[in-house]
Write a protein that holds these residues in place. Structure first.
Motif, PDB file in Angstrom:
ATOM      1  N   ASN A 130      -8.599   0.390   0.890  1.00 13.16           N
ATOM      2  CA  ASN A 130      -8.764  -0.924   0.090  1.00 13.16           C
ATOM      3  C   ASN A 130      -8.878  -1.847   0.974  1.00 13.16           C
ATOM      4  OD1 ASN A 130      -8.607  -2.891  -1.883  1.00 13.16           O
ATOM      5  ND2 ASN A 130      -7.141  -1.923  -3.120  1.00 13.16           N
TER       6      ASN A 130
ATOM      7  N   SER B 132       0.801  -1.268   0.062  1.00 13.20           N
ATOM      8  CA  SER B 132      -0.088  -0.012  -0.148  1.00 13.20           C
ATOM      9  C   SER B 132       1.001   1.148   0.015  1.00 13.20           C
ATOM     10  CB  SER B 132      -1.084  -0.080   1.189  1.00 13.20           C
ATOM     11  OG  SER B 132      -0.098   0.007   2.277  1.00 13.20           O
TER      12      SER B 132
ATOM     13  N   ASP C  40      -9.155  -5.103  -0.342  1.00 13.39           N
ATOM     14  CA  ASP C  40      -8.826  -6.313  -1.056  1.00 13.39           C
ATOM     15  C   ASP C  40      -7.500  -6.136  -1.734  1.00 13.39           C
ATOM     16  OD1 ASP C  40      -8.995  -9.101  -1.930  1.00 13.39           O
ATOM     17  OD2 ASP C  40     -10.013  -8.187  -3.841  1.00 13.39           O
ATOM     18  N   ASN C  41      -6.417  -5.585  -0.808  1.00 12.28           N
ATOM     19  CA  ASN C  41      -5.197  -5.480  -1.367  1.00 12.28           C
ATOM     20  C   ASN C  41      -3.941  -6.041  -0.755  1.00 12.28           C
ATOM     21  OD1 ASN C  41      -5.063  -4.151   0.892  1.00 12.28           O
ATOM     22  ND2 ASN C  41      -4.043  -2.270   0.237  1.00 12.28           N
ATOM     23  N   ASP C  42      -4.562  -7.305  -0.050  1.00 12.08           N
ATOM     24  CA  ASP C  42      -3.786  -8.282   0.520  1.00 12.08           C
ATOM     25  C   ASP C  42      -3.066  -7.889   1.957  1.00 12.08           C
ATOM     26  OD1 ASP C  42      -4.376  -9.957  -1.626  1.00 12.08           O
ATOM     27  OD2 ASP C  42      -2.490  -9.588  -2.434  1.00 12.08           O
TER      28      ASP C  42
ATOM     29  N   ASP D 143      -3.281  -0.541   7.264  1.00 12.55           N
ATOM     30  CA  ASP D 143      -3.627  -0.087   5.589  1.00 12.55           C
ATOM     31  C   ASP D 143      -4.274   1.221   5.809  1.00 12.55           C
ATOM     32  OD1 ASP D 143      -3.478   0.276   3.205  1.00 12.55           O
ATOM     33  OD2 ASP D 143      -4.993  -1.402   2.870  1.00 12.55           O
TER      34      ASP D 143
END
Length: 529
Positions: A255, A198, A257-259, A251
């Motif tokens: 987001n 990120s 769904d950015n792992d 994060d």
């Protein structure tokens, strides 16, 4: 110079389970000048003055002033406050705790041979707290440049790992847990950290430290014709240090769904050890009212053992489901040192490592002027005294334990090279005085501890000069009559410092600036016998 620093820190990261680094070295070397309440109220100034049990830790020749036996107790209480600035966010931490100054016993023996120049011999056994490690502080903020997890990534990459088991065995603290919890992963020949994806992170760091550094001393002094006093101290420093570190990264992109959502890293470190040192000193009295003191403190050679454990809880969103092609896989994983040790066949929930630390030498000069100094000390009215002390922090050195041959020396040599570049010789100055009214005394003092840091080095490495000085004004009162005395002192320290939470090769270093404020109340009760 910056390249040397980065290389040194990188080497520190890949050799052992938990590294002894350039910042930790200062912890056992930057010692405050503690002592009895009388001494601390005059700025801990005692190279030339003498006549206090604290002389055993500053200039043992000062014990030669005693003509009677004494027993002394010095309890105290600290009020620690630390204000920290990190990425434009200011936080404040406090921690208060009971502490102590110098306590012990003094025996003075007069010389029965009148023809001898030796007037008396003094022996003392005393204990003193030379460093207080109690603190509690937090700081945090937005970081758009790096992640704490990248330091584990660099450890693994630089180690030349050959297998997953190799990672577990080499890095039982931090990197292994990060790998097991999917925070760090390997894709073919590429190794990466999900938290770095990120580049928009909310970071917070919390530190709580406990313990201190105490010293037990056996000292002897000799008085020749009240003109020349000399003495020697054998000291045994004792270290007890505990630190809990908590790092949280989240994060900041929003987001889902950015792992990467977040991780929490907790590390517990305990250090125990002891060593030996020596102190030599002399006091010259060319005339009755004027004293000159000289002292030299050898380096302390300390054997230390670290006990450490760590755990990581990571939320990597859907990453585990994707790489395993299994929708039942969890989004959150937790691993600790005990889990990793089971995988590598090691028993227990912590790891330990022993090594040696050598602290800097010190040398000092003191001058004192005593008003109306005559044989009847009850008629002395006042004194003023001052000290100048040199401490060579470049001499701080790590060594492997004697007899070991496991590659430790190469690591310690790299750290010692960075210490030589990063630190410098510092000058400490102290001044104090006392005014006496029959049985009542009032006192004041000032103590300044110079910065141990090489300012050019930090200007080159961090882009600005980072400060590390401390000053302590003090006030006190005392009462002495008929073999009993009690002293009370209040000290308030102000200082500047900094804290580096992690270092990376290819990123600017994050660091926090510290403003120290520390109040201390010290009381001494003593009896002559």
């Amino acid at each position: 110079m910056k390249r040397i620093f980065i290389t040194g820190i990188a080497v520190c990261s890949i050799q052992f389970s938990f590294a002894q680094d350039v910042f930790d070295a200062l912890r056992y070397s930057y010692q405050t000048s503690a002592g009895s309440a009388r001494l601390q109220s005059i700025g801990s100034t005692n190279i030339s003055l003498g006549g206090d049990i604290s002389s055993a830790f500053i200039n043992p020749a000062g014990l030669g002033q005693f003509k009677t036996n004494e027993i002394v107790f010095t309890p105290g209480f600290n009020f620690n406050t630390l204000k920290t600035d990190y990425n434009d966010l200011t936080t404040k931490g406090t921690k208060s705790k009971f502490t102590g100054g110098t306590s012990g016993v003094i025996f003075s023996f007069g010389n029965r041979f009148r023809s001898s120049n030796l007037k008396n011999t003094t022996f003392s056994i005393a204990v003193n707290q030379s460093a207080n490690f109690n603190s509690k502080f937090t700081y945090g903020g937005k970081n758009l440049n790096s992640s704490y997890s990248e330091k584990w990534l660099e450890e693994i990459v630089r180690s030349g790992y050959t297998s997953f088991d190799d990672i577990r065995s080499r890095f039982p603290l931090g990197a292994s847990q990060a790998y097991e919890s999917y925070l760090i992963d390997i894709n073919g020949n590429s190794i990466f950290t999900n938290a770095d994806i990120s580049k928009n992170l909310d970071q917070s760091f919390a530190y709580e430290t406990k313990g201190g550094m105490s010293e037990v001393a056996a000292a002897m002094a000799w008085n020749l014709n009240e003109k020349f006093l000399y003495g020697v101290t054998i000291g045994i420093p004792i270290v007890q240090y505990d630190r809990k570190t908590t790092v949280v990264e989240k994060d900041g992109t929003g987001n889902t769904d950015n792992d990467f959502e977040s991780f929490t890293f907790t590390e517990n470190l305990g250090t125990r050890g002891g060593g030996v040192n020596a102190k030599l000193g002399m006091i010259i009295k060319p005339v009755e009212y004027f004293r000159i003191g000289l002292t030299f403190h050898s380096p302390s050679i300390i054997t230390l053992t670290d006990y450490a454990s760590a755990s990581i809880t990571s939320n990597i969103e859907n990453y585990s489901k994707k790489v395993n092609n299994d929708p039942t896989k969890p989004t959150t994983y937790t691993y600790n040192t005990g889990d990793v040790n089971i995988l590598t066949g090691i028993e227990g929930d912590e790891n330990r490592y022993s090594y040696r630390m050598i602290t800097p030498w010190k040398a000092g000069l003191g001058l004192s002027y005593v008003f109306r100094e005559i044989s009847d000390v009850t008629k002395q009215k006042a004194f003023i005294t001052g000290d100048v002390e040199l401490v060579d922090y470049k001499m701080m050195t790590y060594k492997s334990n004697a007899g070991t041959d496991n590659g430790d020396d190469a690591y310690f040599n790299s750290v010692n090279q960075v210490i030589d570049d990063m630190y410098k010789m510092a000058i400490n100055t102290r001044i104090g005085g006392e005014l006496k009214f029959e049985t009542i005394m009032v006192r004041a003092g000032f103590n300044f501890m110079g910065s141990p840091y090489n300012k050019e080095f930090f200007a080159d490495t961090f882009g600005e000069e980072l400060k590390g000085w401390r000053m302590t004004p003090s006030l006190g009162v005392g009462y002495r009559d008929k073999g009993f005395f009690v002293d009370l002192a209040y000290l308030h320290s102000f200082g500047r410092g900094f804290h580096v939470p992690y270092t990376l090769t290819d990123a600017s270093y994050p660091y926090a600036k510290n403003n120290l404020s520390n109040g201390q109340i010290i009381a001494t009760i003593g009896f002559k016998f």
